[in-house]
Design an enzyme around this catalytic site. Structure first.
Site, PDB file in Angstrom:
ATOM      1  N   GLU A   1      -4.297   0.653   1.531  1.00 29.94           N
ATOM      2  CA  GLU A   1      -3.453  -0.109   2.470  1.00 29.94           C
ATOM      3  C   GLU A   1      -2.597   0.809   3.338  1.00 29.94           C
ATOM      4  O   GLU A   1      -2.022   0.364   4.326  1.00 29.94           O
ATOM      5  CB  GLU A   1      -2.585  -1.126   1.714  1.00 29.94           C
ATOM      6  CG  GLU A   1      -1.324  -0.577   1.075  1.00 29.94           C
ATOM      7  CD  GLU A   1      -1.568   0.164  -0.239  1.00 29.94           C
ATOM      8  OE1 GLU A   1      -2.739   0.362  -0.612  1.00 29.94           O
ATOM      9  OE2 GLU A   1      -0.566   0.547  -0.886  1.00 29.94           O
TER      10      GLU A   1
ATOM     11  N   CYS B   1      -4.172   0.947  -7.174  1.00 28.31           N
ATOM     12  CA  CYS B   1      -3.240   1.802  -7.934  1.00 28.31           C
ATOM     13  C   CYS B   1      -2.935   1.195  -9.303  1.00 28.31           C
ATOM     14  O   CYS B   1      -3.809   1.133 -10.147  1.00 28.31           O
ATOM     15  CB  CYS B   1      -1.981   2.096  -7.119  1.00 28.31           C
ATOM     16  SG  CYS B   1      -1.071   3.513  -7.787  1.00 28.31           S
TER      17      CYS B   1
ATOM     18  N   HIS C   1      -4.349   4.323  -2.509  1.00 26.92           N
ATOM     19  CA  HIS C   1      -3.682   3.287  -1.722  1.00 26.92           C
ATOM     20  C   HIS C   1      -4.349   3.102  -0.356  1.00 26.92           C
ATOM     21  O   HIS C   1      -3.840   3.598   0.653  1.00 26.92           O
ATOM     22  CB  HIS C   1      -2.197   3.636  -1.534  1.00 26.92           C
ATOM     23  CG  HIS C   1      -1.354   3.362  -2.730  1.00 26.92           C
ATOM     24  ND1 HIS C   1      -0.840   2.112  -3.012  1.00 26.92           N
ATOM     25  CD2 HIS C   1      -0.946   4.172  -3.745  1.00 26.92           C
ATOM     26  CE1 HIS C   1      -0.140   2.161  -4.131  1.00 26.92           C
ATOM     27  NE2 HIS C   1      -0.192   3.396  -4.599  1.00 26.92           N
TER      28      HIS C   1
END
Ligand code: MN
Length: 235
Positions: free
Chosen positions: A212, A108, A210
């Site tokens: 994660e 990001c 993202h």
């Protein structure tokens, strides 16, 4: 003594809480693929060499907008809050990591800071500067994939994702403009917004989304962390 690759993960300074925080998803993701997560605070720029020397790789994480002053532009009205000290520290840390041949993964805000570190520029606000065709700042949950990204055939990213198009989440209103020297685009959204970049050997690799928040349920997003930690282990 752990032999796991030591992955330095940038934290963010939250002024209202007077704390450095790292979102848990990054920590969990690195742990899940066999890395040893280490939180890195925004510290003295003079210490970036020492910090880069203590880890096997670095993740530049999500966060606030990047001040356009670091790439020679003035802020547009729609820019969000910025912190030049954060930006300058991370840019210096990226240079230190490159000098020590430590892999760098950007997520990001991370892809934006990496692009600036390589001499590139940013769009400060997608809706007012590029297009309103695709929503890049979703209201949906972080685990929801909301737009597609076309992966460049033959890219390092393509070797990781093993597909031509993947679905991603999207929480950004800034985007890459001119691409820094030594980087190439490896994924784009359907409106042309850059969603991933990499350097020639893939030791610097970054995505605008993202992963994660997606790795647990999506192997192609987990593969981003697996590839990165594997690279860090090889150093
Ligand atoms: Mn996006």
């Amino acid at each position: 003594i752990s032999m796991k690759p030591r992955i330095g993960i940038m934290s963010r300074y939250l002024a209202k809480d007077n704390r450095f925080v790292t979102k848990a998803g990054y920590i969990y993701a690195i742990s899940a693929v066999g890395g040893l997560p280490i939180q890195i605070p925004i510290a003295d720029v003079a210490d970036v060499d020492a910090i880069a020397g203590m880890v096997d790789g670095i993740i530049i994480t999500g966060g606030a907008d990047v001040t356009p002053l670091v790439y020679g532009e003035q802020p547009v009205p729609a820019i969000g809050p910025t912190c030049g000290a954060n930006d300058r520290f991370e840019i210096a840390l990226i240079h230190a990591a490159l000098a020590k041949k430590k892999p760098v993964l950007g997520i990001c805000r991370g892809i934006q800071v990496i692009n600036v570190a390589f001499g590139g520029t940013l769009y400060q606000d997608i809706p007012s500067q590029i297009s309103r065709d695709i929503c890049h700042n979703q209201g949906a949950a972080g685990t929801e994939r909301t737009h597609s990204a076309a992966i460049e055939p033959g890219s390092y990213m393509h070797g990781i994702a093993k597909c031509d198009t993947m679905l991603v989440n999207s929480f950004h209103h800034q985007a890459l403009n001119t691409i820094g020297d030594g980087l190439k685009v490896s994924a784009r959204a359907m409106d042309g917004v850059v969603e991933a970049v990499e350097n020639a050997d893939g030791s610097v690799f970054a995505v605008q989304w993202h992963p994660e928040l997606l790795y647990a349920e999506n192997p192609e997003h987990r593969a981003i962390f697996e590839a990165f930690v594997k690279r860090c282990a090889a150093k």
